[in-house]
Design a protein around this motif. Sequence first.
Motif, PDB file in Angstrom:
ATOM      1  N   PHE B 103     -23.636 -50.524 -80.398  1.00  0.00           N
ATOM      2  CA  PHE B 103     -24.466 -51.717 -79.838  1.00  0.00           C
ATOM      3  C   PHE B 103     -25.303 -51.185 -78.661  1.00  0.00           C
ATOM      4  O   PHE B 103     -26.531 -51.841 -78.661  1.00  0.00           O
ATOM      5  N   SER B 104     -25.019 -50.361 -77.851  1.00  0.00           N
ATOM      6  CA  SER B 104     -25.657 -50.091 -76.611  1.00  0.00           C
ATOM      7  C   SER B 104     -26.940 -48.996 -77.136  1.00  0.00           C
ATOM      8  O   SER B 104     -28.037 -49.411 -76.396  1.00  0.00           O
ATOM      9  N   PHE B 105     -26.839 -48.189 -78.156  1.00  0.00           N
ATOM     10  CA  PHE B 105     -27.789 -47.560 -78.752  1.00  0.00           C
ATOM     11  C   PHE B 105     -28.938 -48.358 -79.136  1.00  0.00           C
ATOM     12  O   PHE B 105     -30.083 -48.411 -78.813  1.00  0.00           O
ATOM     13  N   VAL B 106     -28.441 -49.332 -80.306  1.00  0.00           N
ATOM     14  CA  VAL B 106     -29.428 -50.133 -80.878  1.00  0.00           C
ATOM     15  C   VAL B 106     -30.004 -50.937 -79.839  1.00  0.00           C
ATOM     16  O   VAL B 106     -31.391 -51.222 -79.928  1.00  0.00           O
ATOM     17  N   PHE B 107     -29.258 -51.676 -78.781  1.00  0.00           N
ATOM     18  CA  PHE B 107     -29.984 -52.579 -77.776  1.00  0.00           C
ATOM     19  C   PHE B 107     -30.920 -51.531 -77.062  1.00  0.00           C
ATOM     20  O   PHE B 107     -31.918 -52.338 -76.645  1.00  0.00           O
ATOM     21  N   THR B 108     -30.763 -50.392 -76.730  1.00  0.00           N
ATOM     22  CA  THR B 108     -31.397 -49.653 -75.700  1.00  0.00           C
ATOM     23  C   THR B 108     -32.880 -49.527 -76.408  1.00  0.00           C
ATOM     24  O   THR B 108     -33.686 -49.317 -75.816  1.00  0.00           O
ATOM     25  N   LEU B 109     -32.785 -49.000 -77.771  1.00  0.00           N
ATOM     26  CA  LEU B 109     -34.109 -48.954 -78.512  1.00  0.00           C
ATOM     27  C   LEU B 109     -34.904 -50.351 -78.583  1.00  0.00           C
ATOM     28  O   LEU B 109     -36.170 -50.165 -78.484  1.00  0.00           O
ATOM     29  N   VAL B 110     -34.281 -51.383 -78.429  1.00  0.00           N
ATOM     30  CA  VAL B 110     -34.915 -52.558 -78.684  1.00  0.00           C
ATOM     31  C   VAL B 110     -35.485 -53.270 -77.179  1.00  0.00           C
ATOM     32  O   VAL B 110     -36.538 -53.587 -77.175  1.00  0.00           O
ATOM     33  N   PHE B 111     -34.657 -53.222 -76.326  1.00  0.00           N
ATOM     34  CA  PHE B 111     -34.716 -53.720 -75.034  1.00  0.00           C
ATOM     35  C   PHE B 111     -35.243 -52.655 -74.000  1.00  0.00           C
ATOM     36  O   PHE B 111     -35.110 -51.434 -73.972  1.00  0.00           O
ATOM     37  N   LYS B 112     -36.084 -53.185 -72.928  1.00  0.00           N
ATOM     38  CA  LYS B 112     -36.546 -52.283 -71.748  1.00  0.00           C
ATOM     39  C   LYS B 112     -35.610 -52.638 -70.548  1.00  0.00           C
ATOM     40  O   LYS B 112     -35.227 -53.738 -70.456  1.00  0.00           O
ATOM     41  N   ALA B 113     -35.657 -51.663 -69.793  1.00  0.00           N
ATOM     42  CA  ALA B 113     -34.760 -51.859 -68.464  1.00  0.00           C
ATOM     43  C   ALA B 113     -35.670 -52.724 -67.478  1.00  0.00           C
ATOM     44  O   ALA B 113     -36.851 -52.571 -67.516  1.00  0.00           O
ATOM     45  N   LYS B 114     -34.970 -53.783 -66.817  1.00  0.00           N
ATOM     46  CA  LYS B 114     -35.693 -54.597 -65.979  1.00  0.00           C
ATOM     47  C   LYS B 114     -35.264 -54.286 -64.478  1.00  0.00           C
ATOM     48  O   LYS B 114     -34.201 -53.520 -64.146  1.00  0.00           O
ATOM     49  N   ASP B 115     -36.308 -54.216 -63.668  1.00  0.00           N
ATOM     50  CA  ASP B 115     -35.991 -53.859 -62.249  1.00  0.00           C
ATOM     51  C   ASP B 115     -36.181 -54.879 -61.507  1.00  0.00           C
ATOM     52  O   ASP B 115     -36.175 -56.103 -61.845  1.00  0.00           O
TER      53      ASP B 115
END
Lengths: 145, 115
Positions: B103-115
């Motif tokens: 899940f975290s790999f897929v979501f990391t590819l899709v979403f961006k980090a928010k600061d």
Amino acid sequence: MNKDEYQKLVKKLSPKEPKLRNAIIAFLVGGFVGFIGEVIVNILMESFGLARVDSYAWLAFILILFATFMTAVGKFDNWVQKAKCGLIIPTTGFAHSVQSAALDYKRDGLITGIGANVFKLAGSVILYGIVSAFILIVIKVVLYG
Amino acid sequence: MYLQAFIFAGIVCLICQVVLDNTTLTPGHITSSVTVIGALLSFLGIYDKIVACFGAGATVLIANFGHMLYSAGLAGYEESGILGFFSNMLCSSGIAIVSVVVFSFVFTLVFKAKD
């Protein structure tokens, strides 16, 4: 000003953590996670006819999916800031730490970024979990057969 | 069972929060300790009883990870010796590790980090 005086000054000036409030929130949120878990387990057992053990596994799966998704969307960080241990101690904290580490290091690339850092925080849980379980099983087998 | 689950999970989180606020330990220390305590309670034969009493209140906690590692490893040893011990240990907790990685790999590819 020597070191001790400086430490005292830092202590005086740093904002105090509202400990009682933190504790109550952690109790309520943690309890709520347990309660929701029980609700999900009961739904799985009654509607899908799963065994209790399988429902627990599905529950972990659902919680991890929820926590990773909410972290990726950006909501979960704020929740953890507020609820602290209420969300860190359940499985959601484990999922949150993996997902947030992966997102934070995304800019460093697939291998040196995500690959190298994905277990940065959750690695200690896995390491000490496996090592302690290993030692305890060895003790059990050697002492009790 | 709902009330028991609420109270047990709540009290464990409360204790951890009190420890976190009153010591210099970080959340990483606390989660690792709770995992080890879970394995230890499993070793003492208590964790099964806790799960029987408090249901999901006990299985949602990270302590359950230690419990699963211990009980799966021991079951593997009883089934097929030392090889079973090593190959079975991650059997039931594998669901947590594999799902979190996927899940975290897929979501990391899709979403961006928010600061």
